[in-house]
Design a protein around this motif. Structure first.
Motif, PDB file in Angstrom:
ATOM      1  N   ILE A 108       0.602  -1.234   0.006  1.00 36.83           N
ATOM      2  CA  ILE A 108       0.003   0.050   0.066  1.00 36.83           C
ATOM      3  C   ILE A 108       0.803   1.319  -0.134  1.00 36.83           C
ATOM      4  O   ILE A 108       0.614   2.026  -0.490  1.00 36.83           O
ATOM      5  CB  ILE A 108      -1.198  -0.004   1.205  1.00 36.83           C
ATOM      6  CG1 ILE A 108      -2.003  -1.179   0.959  1.00 36.83           C
ATOM      7  CG2 ILE A 108      -1.487   1.342   1.321  1.00 36.83           C
ATOM      8  CD1 ILE A 108      -2.800  -1.383   2.263  1.00 36.83           C
ATOM      9  N   THR A 109       1.827   1.044   0.750  1.00 36.17           N
ATOM     10  CA  THR A 109       2.782   2.285   0.982  1.00 36.17           C
ATOM     11  C   THR A 109       3.349   2.932  -0.482  1.00 36.17           C
ATOM     12  O   THR A 109       3.805   4.156  -0.660  1.00 36.17           O
ATOM     13  CB  THR A 109       3.868   2.237   1.915  1.00 36.17           C
ATOM     14  OG1 THR A 109       4.433   3.566   2.362  1.00 36.17           O
ATOM     15  CG2 THR A 109       5.002   1.146   1.417  1.00 36.17           C
ATOM     16  N   HIS A 110       3.638   1.865  -1.400  1.00 39.27           N
ATOM     17  CA  HIS A 110       4.153   2.350  -2.876  1.00 39.27           C
ATOM     18  C   HIS A 110       3.040   2.845  -3.710  1.00 39.27           C
ATOM     19  O   HIS A 110       3.535   3.402  -4.719  1.00 39.27           O
ATOM     20  CB  HIS A 110       4.632   0.918  -3.473  1.00 39.27           C
ATOM     21  CG  HIS A 110       5.932   0.292  -2.574  1.00 39.27           C
ATOM     22  ND1 HIS A 110       6.064  -0.310  -1.710  1.00 39.27           N
ATOM     23  CD2 HIS A 110       7.123   0.743  -3.149  1.00 39.27           C
ATOM     24  CE1 HIS A 110       7.234  -0.612  -1.451  1.00 39.27           C
ATOM     25  NE2 HIS A 110       8.089   0.050  -2.147  1.00 39.27           N
ATOM     26  N   GLN A 124      11.276   4.205   3.490  1.00 39.63           N
ATOM     27  CA  GLN A 124      11.701   4.107   2.150  1.00 39.63           C
ATOM     28  C   GLN A 124      11.151   4.754   1.186  1.00 39.63           C
ATOM     29  O   GLN A 124      11.556   5.683   0.393  1.00 39.63           O
ATOM     30  CB  GLN A 124      12.086   2.723   2.032  1.00 39.63           C
ATOM     31  CG  GLN A 124      12.957   2.369   0.627  1.00 39.63           C
ATOM     32  CD  GLN A 124      13.580   1.233   0.442  1.00 39.63           C
ATOM     33  OE1 GLN A 124      14.810   1.236   1.308  1.00 39.63           O
ATOM     34  NE2 GLN A 124      13.309   0.371  -0.035  1.00 39.63           N
ATOM     35  N   THR A 125       9.736   4.538   1.292  1.00 37.86           N
ATOM     36  CA  THR A 125       8.676   5.295   0.116  1.00 37.86           C
ATOM     37  C   THR A 125       8.443   6.616   0.343  1.00 37.86           C
ATOM     38  O   THR A 125       8.477   7.526  -0.445  1.00 37.86           O
ATOM     39  CB  THR A 125       7.486   4.566  -0.136  1.00 37.86           C
ATOM     40  OG1 THR A 125       6.868   4.278   1.042  1.00 37.86           O
ATOM     41  CG2 THR A 125       8.026   2.797  -0.772  1.00 37.86           C
ATOM     42  N   LEU A 174       9.461  12.251  -1.152  1.00 39.77           N
ATOM     43  CA  LEU A 174       9.849  13.385  -0.869  1.00 39.77           C
ATOM     44  C   LEU A 174      11.318  13.817  -1.715  1.00 39.77           C
ATOM     45  O   LEU A 174      11.387  14.983  -2.022  1.00 39.77           O
ATOM     46  CB  LEU A 174      10.214  13.566   0.647  1.00 39.77           C
ATOM     47  CG  LEU A 174       8.862  13.495   1.594  1.00 39.77           C
ATOM     48  CD1 LEU A 174       9.591  13.502   3.048  1.00 39.77           C
ATOM     49  CD2 LEU A 174       8.213  14.340   1.301  1.00 39.77           C
ATOM     50  N   LEU A 175      11.896  13.111  -2.045  1.00 46.28           N
ATOM     51  CA  LEU A 175      13.088  13.300  -2.940  1.00 46.28           C
ATOM     52  C   LEU A 175      12.408  13.835  -4.539  1.00 46.28           C
ATOM     53  O   LEU A 175      13.319  14.664  -4.911  1.00 46.28           O
ATOM     54  CB  LEU A 175      13.805  11.909  -3.108  1.00 46.28           C
ATOM     55  CG  LEU A 175      15.197  12.040  -4.111  1.00 46.28           C
ATOM     56  CD1 LEU A 175      15.881  13.193  -3.652  1.00 46.28           C
ATOM     57  CD2 LEU A 175      15.667  10.848  -4.490  1.00 46.28           C
ATOM     58  N   PHE A 176      11.470  12.855  -4.837  1.00 44.75           N
ATOM     59  CA  PHE A 176      10.957  13.261  -6.190  1.00 44.75           C
ATOM     60  C   PHE A 176      10.307  14.853  -6.031  1.00 44.75           C
ATOM     61  O   PHE A 176      10.492  15.759  -7.020  1.00 44.75           O
ATOM     62  CB  PHE A 176       9.784  12.474  -6.504  1.00 44.75           C
ATOM     63  CG  PHE A 176       9.156  12.718  -7.590  1.00 44.75           C
ATOM     64  CD1 PHE A 176       9.343  13.086  -8.905  1.00 44.75           C
ATOM     65  CD2 PHE A 176       7.545  13.229  -7.595  1.00 44.75           C
ATOM     66  CE1 PHE A 176       8.819  13.110 -10.067  1.00 44.75           C
ATOM     67  CE2 PHE A 176       6.945  13.802  -8.630  1.00 44.75           C
ATOM     68  CZ  PHE A 176       7.466  13.860  -9.968  1.00 44.75           C
ATOM     69  N   LEU A 181      14.200   3.969  -8.351  1.00 43.77           N
ATOM     70  CA  LEU A 181      14.159   3.426  -7.165  1.00 43.77           C
ATOM     71  C   LEU A 181      12.893   2.828  -6.684  1.00 43.77           C
ATOM     72  O   LEU A 181      12.981   2.041  -5.822  1.00 43.77           O
ATOM     73  CB  LEU A 181      14.486   4.851  -6.322  1.00 43.77           C
ATOM     74  CG  LEU A 181      15.734   5.623  -6.752  1.00 43.77           C
ATOM     75  CD1 LEU A 181      15.923   6.997  -6.042  1.00 43.77           C
ATOM     76  CD2 LEU A 181      17.065   4.498  -6.459  1.00 43.77           C
ATOM     77  N   TRP A 182      11.811   3.485  -7.115  1.00 45.57           N
ATOM     78  CA  TRP A 182      10.505   2.860  -6.582  1.00 45.57           C
ATOM     79  C   TRP A 182      10.223   1.560  -7.044  1.00 45.57           C
ATOM     80  O   TRP A 182       9.868   0.631  -6.236  1.00 45.57           O
ATOM     81  CB  TRP A 182       9.363   3.969  -7.047  1.00 45.57           C
ATOM     82  CG  TRP A 182       8.042   3.562  -7.046  1.00 45.57           C
ATOM     83  CD1 TRP A 182       7.473   3.796  -5.636  1.00 45.57           C
ATOM     84  CD2 TRP A 182       7.218   2.654  -7.646  1.00 45.57           C
ATOM     85  NE1 TRP A 182       6.141   3.143  -5.802  1.00 45.57           N
ATOM     86  CE2 TRP A 182       5.786   2.373  -6.870  1.00 45.57           C
ATOM     87  CE3 TRP A 182       7.260   1.744  -8.884  1.00 45.57           C
ATOM     88  CZ2 TRP A 182       4.873   1.557  -7.447  1.00 45.57           C
ATOM     89  CZ3 TRP A 182       6.309   0.997  -9.259  1.00 45.57           C
ATOM     90  CH2 TRP A 182       5.040   0.879  -8.606  1.00 45.57           C
ATOM     91  N   ALA A 183      10.620   1.242  -8.240  1.00 50.45           N
ATOM     92  CA  ALA A 183      10.549  -0.109  -8.695  1.00 50.45           C
ATOM     93  C   ALA A 183      11.107  -1.169  -7.943  1.00 50.45           C
ATOM     94  O   ALA A 183      10.734  -2.191  -7.643  1.00 50.45           O
ATOM     95  CB  ALA A 183      10.683  -0.287 -10.093  1.00 50.45           C
TER      96      ALA A 183
END
Length: 108
Positions: free
Chosen positions: A14-16, A43-44, A49-51, A77-79
């Motif tokens: 869910i967090t992704h 992590q996500t 936030l980096l994005f 990074l997300w994948a």
């Protein structure tokens, strides 16, 4: 450890979904404090936030190649994080994973 992974896997997925999914996952994880889910929430949150932090300065260049490079970088990074969550492994994302875990350690 395997029981912790199985219990936290749904929250980790869910967090992704979006930054909203990350907030929802943090609320869901607030009661039980699952370590696996907390790892992926931190992590996500860092990835999103980096994005947002890099999106504005990169947008000032007004060049599709620079913007595309940011989108590809964030997507990779997300994948990587999403696939690791699906596999039930706690793999930090390259370069920034350790920083995100330390920076948001009090979050979950």
């Amino acid at each position: 450890m395997e029981n912790t992974v199985n219990e936290g896997k749904n929250i980790a997925i869910i967090t992704h979904l979006t930054i909203i999914g990350t907030i929802i996952a943090a609320v869901l994880n607030g009661d039980k404090k699952n370590a696996f889910a907390g790892f992926y929430i931190r992590q996500t949150l860092g990835i999103f936030l980096l994005f947002f932090a890099l999106g504005y300065p990169v947008g000032l260049f007004d060049d599709w190649m620079i913007s595309s490079a940011l989108y590809v970088f964030i997507f990779i990074l997300w994948a990587y994080s999403f696939v690791s969550a699906l596999q039930g492994q706690m793999n930090k994302i390259p370069l920034l994973g350790g920083f995100f875990q330390k920076a948001f350690k009090n979050l979950t």
